[in-house]
Design an enzyme around this catalytic site. Structure first.
Site, mmCIF file in Angstrom:
data_model
loop_
_atom_site.group_PDB
_atom_site.id
_atom_site.type_symbol
_atom_site.label_atom_id
_atom_site.label_comp_id
_atom_site.label_asym_id
_atom_site.label_seq_id
_atom_site.Cartn_x
_atom_site.Cartn_y
_atom_site.Cartn_z
ATOM 1 N N GLN A 108 -43.638 -12.482 50.370
ATOM 2 C CA GLN A 108 -42.370 -11.767 50.268
ATOM 3 C C GLN A 108 -41.829 -11.420 51.650
ATOM 4 O O GLN A 108 -40.695 -10.960 51.778
ATOM 5 C CB GLN A 108 -42.564 -10.480 49.463
ATOM 6 C CG GLN A 108 -43.054 -10.708 48.050
ATOM 7 C CD GLN A 108 -43.524 -9.412 47.423
ATOM 8 O OE1 GLN A 108 -42.714 -8.569 47.029
ATOM 9 N NE2 GLN A 108 -44.840 -9.228 47.339
ATOM 10 N N ASN A 109 -42.640 -11.611 52.687
ATOM 11 C CA ASN A 109 -42.263 -11.207 54.034
ATOM 12 C C ASN A 109 -41.305 -12.206 54.663
ATOM 13 O O ASN A 109 -41.418 -13.415 54.438
ATOM 14 C CB ASN A 109 -43.512 -11.055 54.899
ATOM 15 C CG ASN A 109 -44.468 -10.023 54.334
ATOM 16 O OD1 ASN A 109 -44.078 -9.160 53.552
ATOM 17 N ND2 ASN A 109 -45.728 -10.115 54.701
ATOM 18 N N ASN B 87 -54.852 -3.772 47.811
ATOM 19 C CA ASN B 87 -53.710 -2.969 48.260
ATOM 20 C C ASN B 87 -54.109 -1.503 48.307
ATOM 21 O O ASN B 87 -54.958 -1.063 47.528
ATOM 22 C CB ASN B 87 -52.513 -3.140 47.316
ATOM 23 C CG ASN B 87 -51.252 -2.504 47.854
ATOM 24 O OD1 ASN B 87 -50.663 -3.008 48.807
ATOM 25 N ND2 ASN B 87 -50.836 -1.392 47.274
ATOM 26 N N CYS C 114 -23.578 -19.227 57.754
ATOM 27 C CA CYS C 114 -22.310 -18.688 57.283
ATOM 28 C C CYS C 114 -22.150 -19.032 55.808
ATOM 29 O O CYS C 114 -22.964 -19.762 55.230
ATOM 30 C CB CYS C 114 -21.147 -19.252 58.108
ATOM 31 S SG CYS C 114 -20.743 -20.982 57.733
ATOM 32 N N ASP D 258 -40.860 -12.157 58.088
ATOM 33 C CA ASP D 258 -41.152 -12.068 59.520
ATOM 34 C C ASP D 258 -41.732 -13.342 60.123
ATOM 35 O O ASP D 258 -41.826 -13.475 61.348
ATOM 36 C CB ASP D 258 -42.100 -10.892 59.804
ATOM 37 C CG ASP D 258 -43.365 -10.909 58.940
ATOM 38 O OD1 ASP D 258 -43.911 -12.006 58.673
ATOM 39 O OD2 ASP D 258 -43.813 -9.815 58.540
ATOM 40 N N HIS E 222 -38.526 -14.581 49.724
ATOM 41 C CA HIS E 222 -37.282 -13.875 50.039
ATOM 42 C C HIS E 222 -36.602 -14.412 51.283
ATOM 43 O O HIS E 222 -35.732 -13.753 51.846
ATOM 44 C CB HIS E 222 -37.560 -12.376 50.173
ATOM 45 C CG HIS E 222 -38.033 -11.749 48.902
ATOM 46 N ND1 HIS E 222 -38.845 -10.631 48.851
ATOM 47 C CD2 HIS E 222 -37.812 -12.099 47.601
ATOM 48 C CE1 HIS E 222 -39.109 -10.325 47.600
ATOM 49 N NE2 HIS E 222 -38.496 -11.198 46.823
#
Length: 360
Positions: free
Chosen positions: A128-129, A294, A163, A131, A155
């Site tokens: 989901q990162n 987690n 654009c 980075d 994501h």
């Protein structure tokens, strides 16, 4: 499927975390879970905390503040003056927040996961990162085409910009465009770097700055559109905003990754976004063994069929890899190097938002 503002149900967020297991117990259990291979790994922002990137829902995370309001997709791409004002706000904050994400380095967990990927224990990674740290950890051992096939950024990525007419550019180039259009903000960033400071940055590169006149910020226009006779400032990073739909090919691949694996391992995620939570639900519907690593409450707590261990991944992942791979962990020079790599630089417990001086 559109991505909505992620939340942890109130009944879970208010419940204290479960007991933290010992490193020895976690290593033994996770090693047993992984040892047969063909594991799909789903990661979240918690994996990148040791690299200095603060999680949204961790301690002092932005989503723990009920008043925090992100910019929605329809606001960012609105072609009216109102939309332009949203883009001024977004791109100024992201301009300041991107360098810390760009410069972040993989931590021990990233490299341990890369070792499992290289050894084909984890042939499929969904993150989901945005980075890009998983890619940094394995790029010396695997080609770009291999990463495109075996690693899915659910994501999107912060490292590209496009654009609304589809013209794509790398983020560094876009940062240069912003610097040229806003010399006063470039000077502010240079001052921060000389002082060894950085703004409090969120996982998507956003920073919180207050008492700033966003109307003075110049949003770069797409130069390719200009060559084609269009004036176009509607540009966004190649990540999924709240209210934006995940592309069908990404959604389909995420489901296929779950279907093709034998078991699902989740690391550093609260599963607060439904786009990730539904992948766990799909795995459970298919009767796949699932295990979560987690710290803190998650959206999935209490789901039948999900086993959860509460301990930081950085404390155990290297030893897990050594257990699973045995002699390969020392005999394979690539894996040996990965297990000796990785920073440990979590964000400070408290960091004040950097507020530019009046007139900046």
């Amino acid at each position: 499927m559109r991505v909505s503002v992620p939340t942890i149900p109130t009944r879970l967020a208010s419940v204290p975390s479960g007991p933290t297991v010992s490193p020895a117990v976690a290593v033994e259990r996770i090693s047993s879970f992984l040892q047969h291979g063909n594991v799909c790994l789903l990661t979240g922002a918690g994996v990148s905390v040791d690299s200095g990137i603060r999680a949204y829902r961790g301690k002092d995370g932005r989503y723990m503040n009920p008043n925090y309001k992100p910019i929605f997709y329809h606001e960012l791409v609105d072609g009216t003056e109102k939309g332009f004002a949203f883009r001024q706000r977004y791109w100024l904050r992201s301009y300041l927040g991107y360098p810390p994400v760009r410069d972040a380095q993989p931590n021990k967990t990233h490299y341990a996961i890369a070792a499992l990927q290289h050894a084909s224990i984890v042939p499929r990674l969904i993150t989901q990162n945005v980075d890009g740290l998983h890619h940094k950890a394995i790029r010396s051992a695997r080609s770009r085409s291999w990463m495109d096939e075996h690693m899915l950024e659910l994501h999107g990525t912060l490292h590209k910009v496009h654009c609304n007419r589809g013209h794509l550019v790398d983020r560094e180039t876009f940062q240069d465009w912003i610097s040229a259009a806003n010399p006063q903000w470039k000077a502010f960033v240079d001052d921060l770097e000389r002082a060894g400071q950085q703004p409090r940055t969120n996982p998507d590169g956003d920073v919180a700055i207050e008492d700033v006149d966003y109307t003075t910020f110049n949003v770069p226009e797409c130069p390719t559109c200009a060559l084609e006779g269009y004036t176009n400032s509607v540009q966004k990073p190649a990540l999924i905003f709240f209210g934006e739909s995940i592309a069908k090919e990404v959604r389909d691949k995420s489901y296929a990754d779950i279907e093709q694996c034998d078991r699902l391992f989740l690391v550093g995620t609260t599963l607060a976004t439904f786009s990730a939570f539904r992948l766990l639900k799909h795995a459970l519907e298919l009767k796949k063994p699932t295990l979560m690593l987690n710290v803190g409450p998650t959206r999935a707590d209490g789901l039948p069929g999900l086993e959860k261990l509460e301990i930081r991944s950085g404390e155990v992942m290297r030893e897990i890899v050594r257990n699973v791979l045995g002699s390969q962990a020392t005999e394979d020079p690539i894996i040996r190097d990965m297990l000796c790599s990785g920073i440990y630089m979590p964000p400070p417990d408290h960091i004040e938002d950097i507020v530019p001086q009046s007139g900046s």
